[in-house]
Scaffold this active site. Structure first.
Site, short mmCIF file in Angstrom:
data_model
loop_
_atom_site.label_atom_id
_atom_site.label_comp_id
_atom_site.label_asym_id
_atom_site.label_seq_id
_atom_site.Cartn_x
_atom_site.Cartn_y
_atom_site.Cartn_z
N GLY A 32 0.85 -1.20 0.00
CA GLY A 32 0.00 0.00 0.00
C GLY A 32 0.88 1.24 0.00
O GLY A 32 2.10 1.16 0.17
N SER A 34 2.63 4.86 1.02
CA SER A 34 3.28 5.34 2.23
C SER A 34 2.22 6.00 3.12
O SER A 34 1.44 6.82 2.65
CB SER A 34 4.36 6.37 1.85
N GLY A 35 2.15 5.56 4.38
CA GLY A 35 1.14 6.12 5.28
C GLY A 35 -0.19 5.41 5.25
O GLY A 35 -1.14 5.82 5.93
N GLY A 37 -0.81 2.35 6.32
CA GLY A 37 -1.01 1.57 7.55
C GLY A 37 -0.29 0.22 7.56
O GLY A 37 -0.52 -0.61 8.46
N SER A 39 2.92 -0.68 8.26
CA SER A 39 3.78 -0.95 9.43
C SER A 39 2.93 -1.13 10.68
O SER A 39 3.17 -2.05 11.48
CB SER A 39 4.74 0.21 9.69
N SER A 106 5.73 -1.85 -2.46
CA SER A 106 5.62 -2.82 -3.57
C SER A 106 4.53 -2.41 -4.56
O SER A 106 3.51 -3.08 -4.65
CB SER A 106 5.41 -4.23 -3.03
N1 LIG Z 1 10.35 8.04 -3.48
C1 LIG Z 1 9.80 7.38 -2.47
N2 LIG Z 1 8.61 6.73 -2.68
C2 LIG Z 1 8.07 6.04 -1.64
N3 LIG Z 1 8.62 5.92 -0.40
C3 LIG Z 1 9.79 6.54 -0.17
C4 LIG Z 1 10.42 7.29 -1.18
N4 LIG Z 1 11.59 7.78 -0.67
C5 LIG Z 1 11.68 7.37 0.58
N5 LIG Z 1 10.60 6.61 0.92
C6 LIG Z 1 10.50 5.90 2.22
O1 LIG Z 1 10.77 4.54 1.90
C7 LIG Z 1 9.74 3.68 2.35
C8 LIG Z 1 9.28 2.74 1.23
O2 LIG Z 1 10.26 1.78 0.94
P1 LIG Z 1 9.84 0.39 0.29
O3 LIG Z 1 11.07 -0.46 0.32
O4 LIG Z 1 8.64 -0.13 0.99
O5 LIG Z 1 9.45 0.80 -1.20
S1 LIG Z 1 9.25 -0.17 -2.48
O6 LIG Z 1 8.48 -1.34 -2.03
O7 LIG Z 1 10.57 -0.55 -2.97
O8 LIG Z 1 8.50 0.62 -3.47
C9 LIG Z 1 8.56 4.55 2.75
O9 LIG Z 1 8.06 3.97 3.95
P2 LIG Z 1 6.51 3.81 4.28
O10 LIG Z 1 6.02 5.20 4.56
O11 LIG Z 1 6.51 2.95 5.53
O12 LIG Z 1 5.80 3.16 3.15
C10 LIG Z 1 9.17 5.95 2.93
O13 LIG Z 1 9.46 6.16 4.30
N1 LIG Z 2 -7.17 0.81 9.76
C1 LIG Z 2 -5.95 1.31 9.90
N2 LIG Z 2 -4.89 0.50 9.74
C2 LIG Z 2 -3.63 0.99 9.86
N3 LIG Z 2 -3.31 2.27 10.15
C3 LIG Z 2 -4.34 3.13 10.33
C4 LIG Z 2 -5.70 2.70 10.19
N4 LIG Z 2 -6.49 3.76 10.41
C5 LIG Z 2 -5.68 4.81 10.66
N5 LIG Z 2 -4.37 4.44 10.62
C6 LIG Z 2 -3.23 5.37 10.87
O1 LIG Z 2 -2.50 5.52 9.65
C7 LIG Z 2 -1.10 5.71 9.91
C8 LIG Z 2 -0.33 4.65 9.12
O2 LIG Z 2 1.06 4.81 9.30
P1 LIG Z 2 2.09 3.63 8.98
O3 LIG Z 2 1.63 2.37 9.63
O4 LIG Z 2 3.46 4.13 9.34
O5 LIG Z 2 1.91 3.49 7.39
P2 LIG Z 2 2.89 2.80 6.32
O6 LIG Z 2 3.72 1.76 7.04
O7 LIG Z 2 1.98 2.20 5.30
O8 LIG Z 2 3.73 3.91 5.76
C9 LIG Z 2 -0.89 5.58 11.42
O9 LIG Z 2 -0.83 6.87 11.97
C10 LIG Z 2 -2.17 4.85 11.87
O10 LIG Z 2 -2.53 5.20 13.20
#
Ligand SMILES: Nc1ncnc2c1ncn2[C@@H]1O[C@H](COP(=O)(O)OS(=O)(=O)O)[C@@H](OP(=O)(O)O)[C@H]1O
Ligand SMILES: Nc1ncnc2c1ncn2[C@@H]1O[C@H](COP(=O)(O)OP(=O)(O)O)[C@@H](O)[C@H]1O
Length: 201
Positions: A32, A34-35, A37, A39, A106
């Site tokens: 999914g 970034s952000g 959920g 992690s 991914s």
């Molecule tokens: N350009 C760009 N696009 C998306 N995300 C970025 C980028 N640069 C840095 N980050 C940080 O790297 C985390 C994503 O890394 P991933 O290894 O999950 O990415 S991928 O699966 O290879 O697409 C991602 O973490 P999550 O927020 O937990 O998804 C970001 O913190």
């Molecule tokens: N149903 C849900 N599942 C997961 N996270 C949620 C949900 N609803 C709200 N959130 C909020 O969304 C944010 C997700 O952050 P995170 O887990 O770091 O995302 P990711 O790992 O995809 O970047 C957190 O602040 C979390 O509290």
């Protein structure tokens, strides 16, 4: 390229490890934006399984990219190699008898298909953490969307790089609308039967 490779058989195999652990070992893959959920859910599901005495491990984007994959960028090729190495790592964990939870953006269907192929489809559970770019941007957990909008992060998924929704995920979470507790409950309901000891015959 490695050549003249002959596979070595081990004296202790995955069946014996799973029997000793009293549970199956599979990869639970969270994909999914970034952000969205990933992690949060991977961590909470691990807590639940760990409390039941199961062997678990979480592989997470930021952590793997800070070590094993620190040489890779966010171009399509960088992501492809990132995910290939993670899939090979997860395959080792599965063989070690460990329930592996992986949280990676991914974004491309072809890369997720490759992960499924590497670990084996019988070992792969895909959780699509669906959230709109708007909701993720509003959360902006790490301030990355703000930077990406300002043009400070190239190839940022959802802003300047694509995210292809999974075609047929095992579970779909809608984190725009669903509480974390409800999402965890739904995931656990699906994975519990999958983690029972398999019939190896
Ligand atoms: N350009 C760009 N696009 C998306 N995300 C970025 C980028 N640069 C840095 N980050 C940080 O790297 C985390 C994503 O890394 P991933 O290894 O999950 O990415 S991928 O699966 O290879 O697409 C991602 O973490 P999550 O927020 O937990 O998804 C970001 O913190
Ligand atoms: N149903 C849900 N599942 C997961 N996270 C949620 C949900 N609803 C709200 N959130 C909020 O969304 C944010 C997700 O952050 P995170 O887990 O770091 O995302 P990711 O790992 O995809 O970047 C957190 O602040 C979390 O509290």
């Amino acid at each position: 390229m490695s050549t003249n490779i002959v596979k070595q058989d081990y004296n202790v195999n995955v069946k014996q490890r799973r029997e000793q652990n009293k549970h199956n070992s599979k990869l639970i893959w969270f994909t999914g934006l970034s952000g969205s959920g990933k992690s949060t859910l991977a961590n909470q599901v691990e807590v639940y399984l760990h409390k039941q005495g199961k062997k678990t491990y979480v592989l997470d984007g930021d952590n793997i990219r800070g070590g094993l994959n620190k040489d890779l960028d966010f171009t399509p090729e960088g992501r492809e190699e990132n995910l290939r190495r993670i899939a090979e790592t997860a395959k080792l964990f599965i063989d070690a008898g460990v329930i592996t939870l992986a949280a990676f953006i991914s974004p491309m269907q072809k890369d997720r298909d490759k992960i499924r192929e590497i670990v084996g489809k019988e070992n792969f559970i895909e959780v699509f953490v669906n959230a709109s770019v708007e909701a993720c941007e509003k959360r902006d957990v790490k301030g990355l969307y703000k930077k990406a909008r300002a043009g400070k992060i190239p190839n940022f998924t959802g802003i300047s790089a694509p995210y292809e929704k999974p075609e047929n995920p095992t579970i779909q979470i809608n984190s725009d609308f669903e509480s974390i507790e409800d999402s965890i409950k739904r995931i656990i309901k699906v994975i519990n039967p999958e983690l029972e000891l398999p019939n190896h015959e």
